[in-house]
Design a protein around this motif. Structure first.
Motif, PDB file in Angstrom:
ATOM      1  N   LEU A 141       0.828  -1.207   0.000  1.00 45.35           N
ATOM      2  CA  LEU A 141       0.000   0.000   0.000  1.00 45.35           C
ATOM      3  C   LEU A 141       0.863   1.259   0.000  1.00 45.35           C
ATOM      4  N   ALA A 142       1.964   1.208   0.743  1.00 44.71           N
ATOM      5  CA  ALA A 142       2.870   2.355   0.775  1.00 44.71           C
ATOM      6  C   ALA A 142       3.527   2.568  -0.585  1.00 44.71           C
ATOM      7  N   ALA A 143       3.784   1.478  -1.318  1.00 42.85           N
ATOM      8  CA  ALA A 143       4.475   1.578  -2.599  1.00 42.85           C
ATOM      9  C   ALA A 143       3.637   2.300  -3.652  1.00 42.85           C
ATOM     10  N   VAL A 144       2.307   2.198  -3.561  1.00 40.92           N
ATOM     11  CA  VAL A 144       1.472   2.851  -4.576  1.00 40.92           C
ATOM     12  C   VAL A 144       1.262   4.328  -4.270  1.00 40.92           C
ATOM     13  N   GLY A 145       1.580   4.756  -3.055  1.00 42.39           N
ATOM     14  CA  GLY A 145       1.476   6.167  -2.710  1.00 42.39           C
ATOM     15  C   GLY A 145       0.160   6.529  -2.058  1.00 42.39           C
ATOM     16  N   PRO A 146       0.124   7.649  -1.350  1.00 44.43           N
ATOM     17  CA  PRO A 146      -1.066   8.035  -0.579  1.00 44.43           C
ATOM     18  C   PRO A 146      -2.291   8.348  -1.433  1.00 44.43           C
ATOM     19  N   ARG A 147      -2.093   8.766  -2.687  1.00 43.27           N
ATOM     20  CA  ARG A 147      -3.247   9.109  -3.534  1.00 43.27           C
ATOM     21  C   ARG A 147      -3.991   7.866  -3.999  1.00 43.27           C
ATOM     22  N   LEU A 148      -3.265   6.792  -4.281  1.00 42.91           N
ATOM     23  CA  LEU A 148      -3.878   5.584  -4.835  1.00 42.91           C
ATOM     24  C   LEU A 148      -4.203   4.546  -3.769  1.00 42.91           C
ATOM     25  N   ARG A 149      -3.564   4.665  -2.622  1.00 45.97           N
ATOM     26  CA  ARG A 149      -3.741   3.679  -1.550  1.00 45.97           C
ATOM     27  C   ARG A 149      -5.192   3.483  -1.121  1.00 45.97           C
ATOM     28  N   PRO A 150      -5.982   4.559  -0.912  1.00 42.77           N
ATOM     29  CA  PRO A 150      -7.351   4.350  -0.428  1.00 42.77           C
ATOM     30  C   PRO A 150      -8.198   3.476  -1.352  1.00 42.77           C
ATOM     31  N   MET A 151      -8.024   3.633  -2.670  1.00 47.94           N
ATOM     32  CA  MET A 151      -8.803   2.824  -3.602  1.00 47.94           C
ATOM     33  C   MET A 151      -8.423   1.353  -3.487  1.00 47.94           C
ATOM     34  N   LEU A 152      -7.130   1.056  -3.421  1.00 44.90           N
ATOM     35  CA  LEU A 152      -6.695  -0.334  -3.269  1.00 44.90           C
ATOM     36  C   LEU A 152      -7.220  -0.937  -1.975  1.00 44.90           C
ATOM     37  N   SER A 153      -7.177  -0.154  -0.908  1.00 45.28           N
ATOM     38  CA  SER A 153      -7.634  -0.651   0.382  1.00 45.28           C
ATOM     39  C   SER A 153      -9.114  -1.010   0.337  1.00 45.28           C
ATOM     40  N   ARG A 154      -9.911  -0.170  -0.278  1.00 43.86           N
ATOM     41  CA  ARG A 154     -11.352  -0.416  -0.336  1.00 43.86           C
ATOM     42  C   ARG A 154     -11.694  -1.621  -1.208  1.00 43.86           C
ATOM     43  N   GLY A 166     -13.515   6.191 -10.660  1.00 43.28           N
ATOM     44  CA  GLY A 166     -12.872   5.174  -9.845  1.00 43.28           C
ATOM     45  C   GLY A 166     -12.143   4.131 -10.665  1.00 43.28           C
ATOM     46  N   LYS A 167     -12.667   3.814 -11.852  1.00 41.83           N
ATOM     47  CA  LYS A 167     -12.015   2.817 -12.697  1.00 41.83           C
ATOM     48  C   LYS A 167     -10.615   3.268 -13.076  1.00 41.83           C
ATOM     49  N   THR A 168     -10.466   4.544 -13.431  1.00 39.13           N
ATOM     50  CA  THR A 168      -9.153   5.079 -13.801  1.00 39.13           C
ATOM     51  C   THR A 168      -8.206   5.054 -12.615  1.00 39.13           C
ATOM     52  N   VAL A 169      -8.705   5.478 -11.455  1.00 40.50           N
ATOM     53  CA  VAL A 169      -7.874   5.484 -10.255  1.00 40.50           C
ATOM     54  C   VAL A 169      -7.447   4.056  -9.898  1.00 40.50           C
ATOM     55  N   LEU A 170      -8.390   3.115  -9.991  1.00 40.21           N
ATOM     56  CA  LEU A 170      -8.070   1.728  -9.654  1.00 40.21           C
ATOM     57  C   LEU A 170      -7.024   1.158 -10.602  1.00 40.21           C
ATOM     58  N   LYS A 171      -7.166   1.435 -11.896  1.00 38.14           N
ATOM     59  CA  LYS A 171      -6.191   0.904 -12.858  1.00 38.14           C
ATOM     60  C   LYS A 171      -4.796   1.468 -12.577  1.00 38.14           C
ATOM     61  N   HIS A 172      -4.698   2.755 -12.281  1.00 38.39           N
ATOM     62  CA  HIS A 172      -3.392   3.340 -11.952  1.00 38.39           C
ATOM     63  C   HIS A 172      -2.813   2.682 -10.696  1.00 38.39           C
TER      64      HIS A 172
END
Length: 241
Positions: A188-201, A223-229
């Motif tokens: 989660l830390a590797a993807v960065g704070p902007r993308l982490r919340p989407m991965l967590s959810r 959300g689809k774009t954020v999730l893919k990134h």
């Protein structure tokens, strides 16, 4: 909303009626078991939640939900916004090669569900590398959360190898579970704070894409774009693809 909900309640009483999330994150009500059959009604998240409350829903063999028969006890098999989630137990292979029965999702994961979706051009929403990275994170988190409940908040686990006595008392994790939680935290830390919340959810809490968008204050389809990134960054962290 009440008129749509009441119509949905009436339709759900018919034999064979069932609900499933469609490609846009809404809920499609069909009167035939064939997934290619005509959609009789489309519901949003709030309308779906109303059906969860009454008449109540249960997991349908093959995916989706059916109305819960009168008198049947309510279960956690059909929580709103969590496609394919059926809480139960499964024999999981431990790092030492032994099998152990642990709490697990017996249904389809949100990542697996999204990986089957296709856009208007017929291309899969997720690449194999993105789907594999998301599933790896989900499995790591499932192992780390193998304690009393899979619905436990992720931030209740030790992060970056830290954690007080209160956390240990609640979870009583093994060393291997702690190692898994550290691997999840590192990912989660590797993807960065902007993308982490989407991965967590999506990968850890098992939210649908629509529910994650709402919870994170994103526009529909953003959300689809954020999730893919996020999954691309995760795949790079894992060295997949």
């Amino acid at each position: 909303m009440s008129r749509i909900v009441e119509r949905a309640r009436n339709l759900m009483t018919r034999p064979g009626a069932w609900l499933a999330q469609d490609g846009d994150g809404a809920y499609a009500l069909r009167l035939s078991a064939d997934r290619r059959s005509r959609v009789s009604l489309t519901l949003n998240e709030a309308e779906f939640r109303a059906l969860v409350e009454r008449p109540g829903l249960r997991a349908r063999p093959g995916g989706g939900w059916q109305a819960r028969p009168a008198g049947e006890a309510a279960t956690a098999s059909a929580p709103p916004g969590r496609p394919g989630v059926i809480l139960g137990e499964r024999d999981l292979i431990q790092p030492d090669g032994r099998a152990a029965r642990r709490p697990a999702n017996l249904g389809e994961s949100p990542i697996a569900w999204l990986a089957r979706r296709k856009d208007v051009s017929g291309r899969p929403w997720l690449t194999p590398a993105e789907a594999a990275a998301g599933e790896r994170l989900r499995r790591e988190a499932e192992f780390a959360l193998r304690g009393p409940s899979l619905t436990m908040r992720w931030d209740a686990l030790p992060q970056n190898g830290s954690g007080g006595a209160g956390t240990a008392a609640r979870l009583e994790p093994t060393d291997r579970a702690l190692s898994a939680s550290r691997r999840v935290e590192a990912a989660l830390a590797a993807v960065g704070p902007r993308l982490r919340p989407m991965l967590s959810r999506i990968c850890i809490h098992g939210d649908s894409l629509q529910l994650a968008e709402t919870g994170l204050g994103l526009r529909r389809r953003q959300g689809k774009t954020v999730l893919k990134h996020a999954l691309q960054a995760l795949a790079e962290h894992y060295g997949i693809g």
